[in-house]
Design a protein around this motif. Sequence first.
Motif, mmCIF file in Angstrom:
data_model
loop_
_atom_site.group_PDB
_atom_site.id
_atom_site.type_symbol
_atom_site.label_atom_id
_atom_site.label_comp_id
_atom_site.label_asym_id
_atom_site.label_seq_id
_atom_site.Cartn_x
_atom_site.Cartn_y
_atom_site.Cartn_z
ATOM 1 N N TYR A 128 12.775 30.737 42.361
ATOM 2 C CA TYR A 128 11.312 30.689 42.209
ATOM 3 C C TYR A 128 10.771 29.477 42.946
ATOM 4 C CZ TYR A 128 6.739 29.821 40.115
ATOM 5 O OH TYR A 128 5.407 29.564 39.917
ATOM 6 N N LYS A 129 9.831 29.708 43.874
ATOM 7 C CA LYS A 129 9.199 28.620 44.602
ATOM 8 C C LYS A 129 7.922 28.219 43.877
ATOM 9 C CE LYS A 129 7.682 27.112 49.189
ATOM 10 N NZ LYS A 129 7.521 27.495 50.608
ATOM 11 N N ILE A 130 7.815 26.954 43.537
ATOM 12 C CA ILE A 130 6.689 26.452 42.739
ATOM 13 C C ILE A 130 5.447 26.359 43.615
ATOM 14 C CG2 ILE A 130 5.884 24.561 41.285
ATOM 15 C CD1 ILE A 130 8.775 23.822 40.773
ATOM 16 N N ASP A 131 4.325 26.914 43.127
ATOM 17 C CA ASP A 131 3.054 26.740 43.831
ATOM 18 C C ASP A 131 2.101 25.933 42.962
ATOM 19 O OD1 ASP A 131 2.096 28.461 41.872
ATOM 20 O OD2 ASP A 131 2.293 30.227 43.150
ATOM 21 N N GLU A 132 0.871 25.739 43.455
ATOM 22 C CA GLU A 132 -0.078 24.843 42.787
ATOM 23 C C GLU A 132 -0.536 25.354 41.434
ATOM 24 O OE1 GLU A 132 -3.226 24.193 45.509
ATOM 25 O OE2 GLU A 132 -2.063 22.899 46.850
ATOM 26 N N THR A 133 -0.414 26.667 41.173
ATOM 27 C CA THR A 133 -0.850 27.206 39.884
ATOM 28 C C THR A 133 0.017 26.710 38.727
ATOM 29 O OG1 THR A 133 0.528 29.181 40.163
ATOM 30 C CG2 THR A 133 -1.747 29.277 40.989
ATOM 31 N N ALA A 134 1.204 26.158 39.041
ATOM 32 C CA ALA A 134 2.121 25.706 37.985
ATOM 33 C C ALA A 134 1.923 24.246 37.623
ATOM 34 C CB ALA A 134 3.570 25.931 38.413
ATOM 35 N N VAL A 135 1.047 23.501 38.331
ATOM 36 C CA VAL A 135 0.890 22.069 38.078
ATOM 37 C C VAL A 135 0.454 21.828 36.635
ATOM 38 C CG1 VAL A 135 -0.422 20.011 38.691
ATOM 39 C CG2 VAL A 135 0.398 21.546 40.485
ATOM 40 N N GLY A 136 1.149 20.913 35.953
ATOM 41 C CA GLY A 136 0.815 20.556 34.576
ATOM 42 C C GLY A 136 1.489 21.414 33.532
ATOM 43 N N LEU A 137 2.243 22.449 33.955
ATOM 44 C CA LEU A 137 2.895 23.345 33.004
ATOM 45 C C LEU A 137 4.409 23.310 33.203
ATOM 46 C CD1 LEU A 137 0.580 26.483 33.304
ATOM 47 C CD2 LEU A 137 0.518 24.737 31.535
ATOM 48 N N PRO A 138 5.202 23.388 32.125
ATOM 49 C CA PRO A 138 6.643 23.519 32.275
ATOM 50 C C PRO A 138 6.983 24.918 32.798
ATOM 51 C CG PRO A 138 6.040 22.753 30.079
ATOM 52 C CD PRO A 138 4.797 23.234 30.723
ATOM 53 N N ILE A 139 8.129 25.020 33.472
ATOM 54 C CA ILE A 139 8.646 26.302 33.944
ATOM 55 C C ILE A 139 9.865 26.655 33.116
ATOM 56 C CG2 ILE A 139 9.656 27.543 35.892
ATOM 57 C CD1 ILE A 139 7.995 25.774 37.722
#
Length: 928
Positions: free
Chosen positions: A88-99
């Motif tokens: 999974y490639k992290i994009d800006e929508t994930a900022v501030g949230l755990p994966i």
Amino acid sequence: MRKNRVLAIVMAVLMVMTLIPSVVFASAAPSGALDGTLKIKGSATVGTTLSADYSKVKPEGITDDLVDFSWSLKDGDLLTEVSTDKSYKIDETAVGLPIVLKITGKEDKGISGSLTAATYEVSETEEEAKALAAQKKEEAKDSGKTEKAADSEDSSSETDPADSADTEAAGETEENSGSQNDSSEETGTDSQEFSYSAEITTEDGSGILDFGSAEEGYTVIPDAQYVSIKNTGTGELNFKNMSPDHFMVADIDDQPLKAGETTTAWIVPREGLSVGEYKDTITYETEEGVNISFEADFTVKEAQNADPGEIPDSGKDQEKTYKLSVADDNSELTFDTLTEGYEELETRTVTICNDGSENVTLVQPTADHFDVTPVTSVETEGNIQLASGEEQMFTIQPKKGLSAQSNPYEDEIVFSVEEDEAARATVTARVSVKEAVKEEPSVSVDPAEWDFGSLEQGYDTAPEAKTITVTNTGTVAVRLAQPTAVNYEVGTITSEVINPDESASFTVQPKTGLSANQYNGRISVKDIDGNTLTSVSVSFAVTEPQPVYDLSISPESLEFGTSEEGYKNAPAVQTVTVTNTGNTSITLKQPGSDYYIIGELSALELSTGSSATFTVQPKNGLTQGEYLEDISVFNSGNVSCYVNAHFSVSKKTVTANNLTGIKKPSDIKDLPNGTEKSQKALKLPSTVKITTTKGETKASVKWDVKGCSYNPSSADRQIFNVKGTVILPDGVKNPDNISTVIAVSVTVKAYKGTQAKETENKITGIDANGKYDTNSKITFTAVGAGMDNESPKKGDTRYLPGSWKITETRTWDAAPYTATFRVSKAGQYTLAVTFKQQKYNGSKWENTGSESSKKVTFNVSQAASVTATITPNPSVTGTITPNPSVTGTNKKSAVQTGDSTPIVPFAIILVAAAACIGGILVYRKNKK
């Protein structure tokens, strides 16, 4: 002979080489339930690609092909799935949230269960990620948590993301699972460390379980005693199985013991121990290295061989005593005050002690207002047996259904024995019941007032309906009656019963056909008993119309044909009708003419919608010529109103058929918007009337439709002319060069636009009031009204999904308007989707600024877990006998070799070996 041996050796070597793939390179594929610790490779920063690390996952040899993947963003209790790929490639929508990464074993490949791991909150840069890791580490130290040794490679931990702010590794209830424990080199952040500790307590707090004594050869094992084990660390504990020499103990192996949780375990002496005193230290060990101990004591005495002739002591010299007491001086029980209609009940316990010298039979006590129940007991034929020096615990609680009264209920509960009525222990129980305070319903409406504007009297279409939302703002459910109104149409309310914090809605719309007036009023919202709870203020004005003077005349033209000069009989009389199409009365004047006889008007005063008639006939004696005249009907409204009359008089001696005139076609009005640009669709006549020296006839027309200015795709009102050329019939001449070009005026109405209704917005894929568990993945789709309008016109409206929210707001930039999420904590949730209204301006859609919301409420329950109960001794009633537990590791699966060795080279070797053997045999034969 030597050659034969050489040949045999060569053949053996070649044969062995062909077996290498199946013997040397074969390896068993991993199988069984997932266990251990799952890690995530990669830094929790934007742009990084994350993948799974199986270095500490059991069984060994797990690869990406043996599991399914689920990558999710964790927002509080909400898990939104974003990918099911291996990475999974992290994009800006994930900022501030755990994966959160969850892998699930593929059953068809011999792997079961699942593991979960999580990152810290995603940062935009590597520096921010390192700073966040340092902050988490400090928070862990401040909260008293100790760091786990960096070289502890064989430990695993599990935490619940709903309960811990320091780690997001989610554990599974039914399956073995591990948590994130990555090094900073692997994840770009410091991992969460756990402390491992526990404490064990006996029932009396002494740390010693004393089972007393028994004679050698005993067959009755003493009753089981229990210890409580509490996990006082921050990581989960996995207990090892054990088997002490002199005692049987319960294994704690059904599932890990979570941080802060407590479990109990039973202990009993083993049967058949030899004479001796046993003081064993029993130690529970965990895979994390935690050891907790307690002492178990049991004595086995030599059997006393009694003289067969000896009469045992009857005990006559020993005085029998019967005495009961209440332990801990707990003879006064005062319960919390109850409210009439109560459901939940408080429970207290009392312990009755047998302080006498004899075993007794307790009499089950009763009370008028309280229930008294033994907790555990040894019963014989329904009676409670209590040995000397032993205790019996009872629970006491108020009975259900006690009504409210000013004085408390008080019962004296007497505990007695059958053997001696004087042996008693008394407990006084009292409880107060107060009256229930009637809760009044409370609701609110939104909007509380609405103005529908104004329309002129005679309007055909009422203003758009308004949705009124009724919300229960109280603490009790409300049953609503259907609202009504005199001058307004009120839609059916969506729900008759609304619970606290829930809503229902209905629509309000002014009725059509209202006369000029101001219609202000209040629409009451009442309960089913007719009590007014609230109301909605509504207003609507119907205004007097402005005076409109308009007349229509039918027919618009009169054709009397052609008569030869000197005619004696004039053409027949024709009737003309004049109608008042305005909204104001009009006075007509009698029309006149030089060449036609005009009959009297049937009426001079015309009210709205009424008509008058008059007749028209050519006069006798007219000489040769064309008599084309507009006969006007003058009136008080100065409205242009005339009928075109045509009569032709020809010379008798004329034999040629010459064109004398072309009658203009009537205007074409009020065609629907979008009418096709064709002669037929525009209702253009195929023929027109012409006059010749021989009379009146028809001639065909060729219309120049393509050359007119009409645009079928325009939404505006259009008025345009279509030119046509009259084709003269055979034999008709045009010596006077009369123009054969005519034109007709055509009017096409404006496009009103299609209005999308917000009530048609919907959410699919999730059930209203549906029930899901914490393992469920929920996928829904938002569908806006008018979204499927692929050929919009100016004025059309539609709704597009803009955002959705459960705990935090998420937005859509474009279709598809679908999202997938999971909820990790049980409870009731509401999914709200906001739809934005758009209007087509003729070239593109534009936001109007108006929004509509759609909601769906659903329930999430905790996924069930199963805990086995073990009974230690089947021979004693009420005790527990240990039974073997069944876990997921007992499952069998097919063996997979996992051999990926290429077989082609070995096949070539085998062929070469056969060739060599064949060559040697040929050589030997030739030599012989």
